[in-house]
Design a protein around this motif. Structure first.
Motif, PDB file in Angstrom:
ATOM      1  N   MET A 157       0.826  -1.207   0.000  1.00  0.00           N
ATOM      2  CA  MET A 157       0.000   0.000   0.000  1.00  0.00           C
ATOM      3  C   MET A 157       0.861   1.258   0.000  1.00  0.00           C
ATOM      4  O   MET A 157       0.570   2.241  -0.703  1.00  0.00           O
ATOM      5  N   LEU A 158       1.960   1.242   0.757  1.00  0.00           N
ATOM      6  CA  LEU A 158       2.858   2.401   0.794  1.00  0.00           C
ATOM      7  C   LEU A 158       3.554   2.604  -0.554  1.00  0.00           C
ATOM      8  O   LEU A 158       3.717   3.740  -1.014  1.00  0.00           O
ATOM      9  N   ILE A 159       3.966   1.515  -1.177  1.00  0.00           N
ATOM     10  CA  ILE A 159       4.574   1.611  -2.504  1.00  0.00           C
ATOM     11  C   ILE A 159       3.577   2.183  -3.506  1.00  0.00           C
ATOM     12  O   ILE A 159       3.921   3.032  -4.342  1.00  0.00           O
ATOM     13  N   ILE A 160       2.336   1.738  -3.434  1.00  0.00           N
ATOM     14  CA  ILE A 160       1.289   2.251  -4.318  1.00  0.00           C
ATOM     15  C   ILE A 160       1.105   3.752  -4.103  1.00  0.00           C
ATOM     16  O   ILE A 160       0.941   4.524  -5.057  1.00  0.00           O
ATOM     17  N   THR A 161       1.144   4.181  -2.839  1.00  0.00           N
ATOM     18  CA  THR A 161       1.018   5.609  -2.528  1.00  0.00           C
ATOM     19  C   THR A 161       2.174   6.403  -3.121  1.00  0.00           C
ATOM     20  O   THR A 161       1.978   7.471  -3.716  1.00  0.00           O
ATOM     21  N   ILE A 162       3.380   5.883  -2.976  1.00  0.00           N
ATOM     22  CA  ILE A 162       4.567   6.554  -3.524  1.00  0.00           C
ATOM     23  C   ILE A 162       4.480   6.646  -5.043  1.00  0.00           C
ATOM     24  O   ILE A 162       4.714   7.702  -5.637  1.00  0.00           O
ATOM     25  N   LEU A 163       4.130   5.537  -5.691  1.00  0.00           N
ATOM     26  CA  LEU A 163       4.033   5.528  -7.144  1.00  0.00           C
ATOM     27  C   LEU A 163       2.958   6.502  -7.638  1.00  0.00           C
ATOM     28  O   LEU A 163       3.135   7.173  -8.659  1.00  0.00           O
ATOM     29  N   GLY A 164       1.848   6.569  -6.904  1.00  0.00           N
ATOM     30  CA  GLY A 164       0.783   7.500  -7.285  1.00  0.00           C
ATOM     31  C   GLY A 164       1.238   8.948  -7.217  1.00  0.00           C
ATOM     32  O   GLY A 164       0.933   9.754  -8.102  1.00  0.00           O
ATOM     33  N   LYS A 165       1.997   9.274  -6.172  1.00  0.00           N
ATOM     34  CA  LYS A 165       2.505  10.645  -6.040  1.00  0.00           C
ATOM     35  C   LYS A 165       3.505  10.976  -7.141  1.00  0.00           C
ATOM     36  O   LYS A 165       3.474  12.070  -7.721  1.00  0.00           O
ATOM     37  N   LEU A 166       4.377  10.039  -7.446  1.00  0.00           N
ATOM     38  CA  LEU A 166       5.390  10.272  -8.477  1.00  0.00           C
ATOM     39  C   LEU A 166       4.746  10.386  -9.861  1.00  0.00           C
ATOM     40  O   LEU A 166       5.130  11.248 -10.662  1.00  0.00           O
ATOM     41  N   ALA A 167       3.765   9.531 -10.144  1.00  0.00           N
ATOM     42  CA  ALA A 167       3.090   9.581 -11.444  1.00  0.00           C
ATOM     43  C   ALA A 167       2.347  10.900 -11.628  1.00  0.00           C
ATOM     44  O   ALA A 167       2.276  11.441 -12.731  1.00  0.00           O
ATOM     45  N   GLY A 168       1.793  11.415 -10.528  1.00  0.00           N
ATOM     46  CA  GLY A 168       1.082  12.691 -10.592  1.00  0.00           C
ATOM     47  C   GLY A 168       1.997  13.885 -10.751  1.00  0.00           C
ATOM     48  O   GLY A 168       1.541  14.983 -11.094  1.00  0.00           O
ATOM     49  N   SER A 196      -9.492   2.600  -2.403  1.00  0.00           N
ATOM     50  CA  SER A 196      -9.494   3.993  -2.849  1.00  0.00           C
ATOM     51  C   SER A 196      -8.085   4.484  -3.170  1.00  0.00           C
ATOM     52  O   SER A 196      -7.891   5.271  -4.104  1.00  0.00           O
ATOM     53  N   ILE A 197      -7.074   4.005  -2.407  1.00  0.00           N
ATOM     54  CA  ILE A 197      -5.683   4.386  -2.664  1.00  0.00           C
ATOM     55  C   ILE A 197      -5.222   3.801  -3.993  1.00  0.00           C
ATOM     56  O   ILE A 197      -4.557   4.466  -4.807  1.00  0.00           O
ATOM     57  N   TYR A 198      -5.566   2.551  -4.255  1.00  0.00           N
ATOM     58  CA  TYR A 198      -5.194   1.910  -5.516  1.00  0.00           C
ATOM     59  C   TYR A 198      -5.828   2.634  -6.701  1.00  0.00           C
ATOM     60  O   TYR A 198      -5.171   2.870  -7.727  1.00  0.00           O
ATOM     61  N   ILE A 199      -7.113   2.980  -6.585  1.00  0.00           N
ATOM     62  CA  ILE A 199      -7.805   3.658  -7.685  1.00  0.00           C
ATOM     63  C   ILE A 199      -7.170   5.018  -7.951  1.00  0.00           C
ATOM     64  O   ILE A 199      -6.982   5.423  -9.109  1.00  0.00           O
ATOM     65  N   TRP A 200      -6.820   5.718  -6.883  1.00  0.00           N
ATOM     66  CA  TRP A 200      -6.148   7.027  -7.032  1.00  0.00           C
ATOM     67  C   TRP A 200      -4.806   6.855  -7.750  1.00  0.00           C
ATOM     68  O   TRP A 200      -4.468   7.630  -8.647  1.00  0.00           O
ATOM     69  N   CYS A 201      -4.035   5.840  -7.374  1.00  0.00           N
ATOM     70  CA  CYS A 201      -2.745   5.578  -8.020  1.00  0.00           C
ATOM     71  C   CYS A 201      -2.944   5.227  -9.496  1.00  0.00           C
ATOM     72  O   CYS A 201      -2.256   5.773 -10.369  1.00  0.00           O
ATOM     73  N   LEU A 202      -3.877   4.333  -9.781  1.00  0.00           N
ATOM     74  CA  LEU A 202      -4.148   3.952 -11.167  1.00  0.00           C
ATOM     75  C   LEU A 202      -4.576   5.161 -11.994  1.00  0.00           C
ATOM     76  O   LEU A 202      -4.187   5.301 -13.161  1.00  0.00           O
ATOM     77  N   ALA A 203      -5.378   6.043 -11.372  1.00  0.00           N
ATOM     78  CA  ALA A 203      -5.812   7.257 -12.075  1.00  0.00           C
ATOM     79  C   ALA A 203      -4.615   8.127 -12.439  1.00  0.00           C
ATOM     80  O   ALA A 203      -4.510   8.627 -13.576  1.00  0.00           O
ATOM     81  N   ASN A 204      -3.690   8.313 -11.495  1.00  0.00           N
ATOM     82  CA  ASN A 204      -2.504   9.129 -11.769  1.00  0.00           C
ATOM     83  C   ASN A 204      -1.629   8.521 -12.861  1.00  0.00           C
ATOM     84  O   ASN A 204      -0.925   9.240 -13.572  1.00  0.00           O
ATOM     85  N   LEU A 205      -1.683   7.201 -13.000  1.00  0.00           N
ATOM     86  CA  LEU A 205      -0.904   6.532 -14.046  1.00  0.00           C
ATOM     87  C   LEU A 205      -1.566   6.638 -15.420  1.00  0.00           C
ATOM     88  O   LEU A 205      -0.971   6.243 -16.420  1.00  0.00           O
ATOM     89  N   CYS A 206      -2.788   7.168 -15.463  1.00  0.00           N
ATOM     90  CA  CYS A 206      -3.518   7.259 -16.735  1.00  0.00           C
ATOM     91  C   CYS A 206      -3.724   8.689 -17.223  1.00  0.00           C
ATOM     92  O   CYS A 206      -4.109   8.898 -18.371  1.00  0.00           O
TER      93      CYS A 206
END
Length: 470
Positions: A157-168, A196-206
């Motif tokens: 979950m923390l890795i997903i959060t980090i990746l979401g921030k970086l992608a954004g 919800s965290i995963y969906i936010w990360c996936l959104a930032n990757l798109c």
């Protein structure tokens, strides 16, 4: 800085872990677990970034871990400017790189300790652009793949959060992440409690322009569609809006992507979400559809798009639309959609459609646009063929069943259009809109309606004849 300085005590630990004496290794593991459990039970005292860096450079394994836990608590409780990220971040990654494989063998206690490292990186990842650059350059993608290959849900979950921030942060980072970590790998790790965290990360990757290649993000497309179809409530509001936001970028006006959106079945749900969801993002999705094929546009209209837009633009219903168009962005997006040429043509074609409800909604939207619009607005509608489409609807009334209320509304709109043309002209002959009406043989259409079978329609036609002396 030399690796020996970075590693300190962790390097010695790594060397011990390779010792052939397994008994001594097990004893060391137990001692470390006991020490870490005590550290985690410490009072929440705080530490400066510089002191934590010095501790991490030291030869004392336990003191370095005390420092990292104190630092995590400090960052969690105080909003402060971190002045030494360029020194701290590489040290954190170096310790993780050389120590994580061994530390994860120490089960729950050390996993929690390792979690503190990732939490600090996650906090820093939300900072300045320079910080995200340092994080990207120090091996976050390799670390992410290692964690995603495991089964520690908190660490993932923390890795997903980090990746979401970086992608954004940038399209460049987004593409680097997509190159290293497949969408399917991330999606396979989704847990309901962190959904919800995963969906936010996936959104930032798109999101972002240019849009990623569709084959790289298509699996996320299906996840977003599923989220949007969930029952709407305040608990999942943000998650649904993130999914909507991402879809607006993903379809990007390409017919094959629009077809995927339509096939997913979410368009009617998006229309229903207009009063509740992310109004601007939903409108942007619909704007993309208007760059699709004629059939795709017609599908959107038949799903009730015009009926909802009618409610939004109708002054009498404005109170029902809530706060949807109370922001500049919402108003700007709405008028951008409504002035889209493909939308206007499809709207006007609806006037001759066999669907009575669709025709009625189209007439109301057009009527409000003429009533509330400026001369320039009306000119744009006329320029896209509105008078011709109105006359076509009136002309086919003798061939197929058209509700009298629709015929009267069409005549009323036509009267208002020509009146708008008179604002700058003092007689019908120089009225630009009247000239177009005459060229399109509008006089003969009105003449036929004078003898229409329903008296109320004939009366409207007579009013038209008398006002404009035709």
């Amino acid at each position: 800085m030399k690796n020996s300085q970075k590693l300190g005590g962790i390097k010695k630990l790594q060397q011990n872990s390779n010792h052939e004496d397994l008994v001594q290794q097990e004893q060391l593991c137990q001692e470390l677990k006991d020490e870490i459990i005590q550290i985690l039970r410490m009072d929440a005292d705080h530490i400066t970034v510089m002191d934590s860096i010095n501790a991490l450079r030291s030869e004392d394994f336990i003191e370095s871990h005390k420092a990292i836990i104190k630092l995590r608590r400090t960052l969690a409780n105080f909003e402060q400017e971190i002045a030494k990220e360029n020194e701290l971040i590489p040290i954190l990654f170096h310790i993780i790189q050389y120590g994580s494989t061994y530390l994860l063998k120490l089960e729950a206690a050390c996993c929690l300790y390792f979690q503190y490292y990732l939490e600090i990186i996650s906090i820093l990842a939300g900072g300045r652009s320079e910080i995200t650059r340092i994080i990207m350059e120090n091996g976050i993608l390799q670390l992410s793949m290692s964690v995603l290959d495991g089964n520690q849900s908190e660490l993932i979950m923390l890795i997903i959060t980090i990746l979401g921030k970086l992608a954004g942060e940038s399209v460049k980072y987004r593409d680097s992440i997509l190159q290293a970590c497949s969408m399917d790998k991330i999606i396979s790790k989704i847990e309901s409690k962190y959904k919800s965290i995963y969906i936010w990360c996936l959104a930032n990757l798109c999101i972002g322009r240019p849009s990623p290649k569709f084959d790289k993000i298509q699996s996320a497309f299906e996840i977003f569609a599923q989220v949007i179809m969930e029952e709407f409530n305040q608990q999942n509001l943000k998650m649904i809006n993130d999914a909507i936001w991402a879809l607006g970028y993903m379809i990007d006006g390409e017919p094959n992507r629009i077809a995927a959106l339509i096939n997913s079945g979410v368009v009617p749900q998006l229309i229903n979400l207009l009063p509740m969801g992310n109004f601007v993002s939903i409108l942007r999705i619909f704007e993309c559809i208007f760059y699709g094929t004629e059939d795709q546009i017609k599908y959107l209209l038949e799903c009730g798009f015009i009926a909802h837009i009618r409610m939004i633009v109708d002054p009498k219903s404005r109170d029902k639309s809530g706060d949807m168009i109370q922001t500049f962005a919402a108003t700007e997006t709405l008028f951008k959609v409504l002035s889209n040429q493909n939308f206007l043509v499809s709207l006007f074609r609806s006037l001759s459609d066999d669907n009575q409800n669709l025709r009625g909604d189209a007439l109301e939207v057009i009527g409000n646009a003429i009533q509330q619009g400026t001369n320039e607005d009306v000119g744009r509608l006329v320029g896209n063929g509105l008078i011709q489409y109105l006359l076509s609807m009136l002309e086919i009334a003798n061939e197929k069943e058209i509700a009298s209320i629709h015929l009267k509304k069409g005549l009323e709109i036509l009267i208002k259009i020509i009146r708008k043309g008179e604002i700058k002209a003092k007689d019908n002959k120089s009225n630009q809109f009247f000239i177009i009406f005459v060229k399109l043989d509008g006089v003969s259409v009105i003449q036929k309606l004078l003898s229409y079978k329903q008296d109320d329609v004939a009366k409207y036609a007579l009013l038209f004849k008398q006002e404009f002396d035709i």
